[in-house]
Enzyme design. Sequence first.
Site, PDB file in Angstrom:
ATOM      1  N   LYS A  93      -2.493  -1.842  -4.013  1.00  0.00           N
ATOM      2  CA  LYS A  93      -3.430  -0.265  -3.628  1.00  0.00           C
ATOM      3  C   LYS A  93      -2.387   0.821  -3.707  1.00  0.00           C
ATOM      4  O   LYS A  93      -1.470   0.906  -2.740  1.00  0.00           O
ATOM      5  CB  LYS A  93      -4.458  -0.466  -2.557  1.00  0.00           C
ATOM      6  CG  LYS A  93      -4.715   0.966  -1.877  1.00  0.00           C
ATOM      7  CD  LYS A  93      -5.448   0.784  -0.403  1.00  0.00           C
ATOM      8  CE  LYS A  93      -6.008   2.118   0.117  1.00  0.00           C
ATOM      9  NZ  LYS A  93      -6.149   2.301   1.568  1.00  0.00           N
TER      10      LYS A  93
ATOM     11  N   LYS B 260       1.135  -0.794   0.109  1.00  0.00           N
ATOM     12  CA  LYS B 260      -0.039  -0.193   0.086  1.00  0.00           C
ATOM     13  C   LYS B 260       0.641   1.732   0.725  1.00  0.00           C
ATOM     14  O   LYS B 260       2.231   1.351   0.958  1.00  0.00           O
ATOM     15  CB  LYS B 260      -0.480   0.165   0.983  1.00  0.00           C
ATOM     16  CG  LYS B 260      -1.530   1.445   1.035  1.00  0.00           C
ATOM     17  CD  LYS B 260      -3.048   0.851   2.262  1.00  0.00           C
ATOM     18  CE  LYS B 260      -3.747   2.546   2.246  1.00  0.00           C
ATOM     19  NZ  LYS B 260      -4.819   2.355   3.458  1.00  0.00           N
TER      20      LYS B 260
HETATM   21  C1  PBG Z   1      -7.032   3.853   5.905  1.00  0.00           C
HETATM   22  C2  PBG Z   1      -7.667   3.572   4.056  1.00  0.00           C
HETATM   23  C3  PBG Z   1      -7.021   3.784   3.593  1.00  0.00           C
HETATM   24  C4  PBG Z   1      -7.987   3.455   2.005  1.00  0.00           C
HETATM   25  C5  PBG Z   1      -8.466   2.651   2.218  1.00  0.00           C
HETATM   26  N1  PBG Z   1      -8.151   2.644   3.976  1.00  0.00           N
HETATM   27  C6  PBG Z   1      -7.338   5.255   3.483  1.00  0.00           C
HETATM   28  C7  PBG Z   1      -6.173   6.087   3.364  1.00  0.00           C
HETATM   29  O1  PBG Z   1      -4.628   5.044   4.084  1.00  0.00           O
HETATM   30  O2  PBG Z   1      -5.239   6.641   3.645  1.00  0.00           O
HETATM   31  C8  PBG Z   1      -8.515   4.506   0.915  1.00  0.00           C
HETATM   32  C9  PBG Z   1      -9.093   4.143  -0.197  1.00  0.00           C
HETATM   33  C10 PBG Z   1     -10.135   5.132  -1.729  1.00  0.00           C
HETATM   34  O3  PBG Z   1      -9.488   5.547  -1.514  1.00  0.00           O
HETATM   35  O4  PBG Z   1     -10.462   4.159  -2.155  1.00  0.00           O
HETATM   36  N2  PBG Z   1      -6.281   2.632   6.728  1.00  0.00           N
END
Ligand code: PBG
Length: 330
Positions: free
Chosen positions: A254, A200
């Site tokens: 992601k 991520k």
């Molecule tokens: C939080 C989380 C995020 C997303 C999924 N879980 C945002 C972040 O890490 O700030 C983002 C998903 C999206 O942008 O659709 N842990």
Amino acid sequence: MSSYPMIRLRRTRASAWSRALHREVQVTPADLIWPLFVTEGTGVEDPIASLPGVSRWSVDGIVARAKDAVAAGIPCLALFPNTQPERRSEDGREALNPDNLMCRAIRAIKDACGDEIGVLTDVALDPYTSHGQDGLIDAAGYVLNDATVEVLVGQSLNQAAAGADVIAPSDMMDGRIAAIRAALEGEGHHNVQIMSYAAKYASAFYGPFRDAVGSRGLLKGDKKTYQMDPGNAEEALREVELDLAEGADSVMVKPGLPYLDIVARVKQAFGVPVFAYQVSGEYAMIEAAVAAGAADRDAMVLETLLAFKRAGCSGVLTYHALHAARLLGA
Ligand code: PBG
């Protein structure tokens, strides 16, 4: 001999039946995971301005969406809560409340749909903290690893007890998969899966999501001390390797489209189920292009999904899931 005109690659492209026959990968509704945002109340639909076409739903609405998903052939939902400001705190302890919004939504879906649909739940503290970070912070605002993992374990057990089928840690703390897996086994949740957000990235594509869960205005700074640097690919393979060794059943990359090289490399290196999250900013880009008259929504949605499958994804988390599933037919 093996050259033009004996060989003409356009031959198999000349008609629709032949293109269908030769297509290497397919997308079906069974490839989709639909992220949904839950909010308090009854009969509430609360549109999210930066995600046109996406709303937060109260628990009754979430159950209705789950039934829509079942009817459209979508196998799994991903839930995210919009926690009321008064329930947020420095330590995010609402994540451990067995009656929090998330747990109520899980129970309601499972009561209504049972095994007809899987429920995947995000594990991270950002929907519950007053500072919008995914974990506990020290006086300098640094997100603490080991103390956060302890809370994430409690959050995971809380979600599993409410009936979650897949625990999806999105926090990027080191060591959390092993800790969560051991706790799930210890509590008898042998068949509760872990889909790890293994690679991520600290991305600029999460803005509308932070609006949706109500953390954008709270977040000071960024998440770069725990989420990955967008320049790194070798490190993504190490993250995946560790999470698999710690007991992850599947892994996620992601954001999605800008990171298809990572999906392909992970799939090649490990041969495990890989999922991609076509995140909120990616959804918003498609919708902005459609609104500007620059592109056709249906074609873009289906082409991007095909690209994920071609890169090696087992499935895709997308806010377009219901629309796409209906286009594809159950
Ligand atoms: C939080 C989380 C995020 C997303 C999924 N879980 C945002 C972040 O890490 O700030 C983002 C998903 C999206 O942008 O659709 N842990």
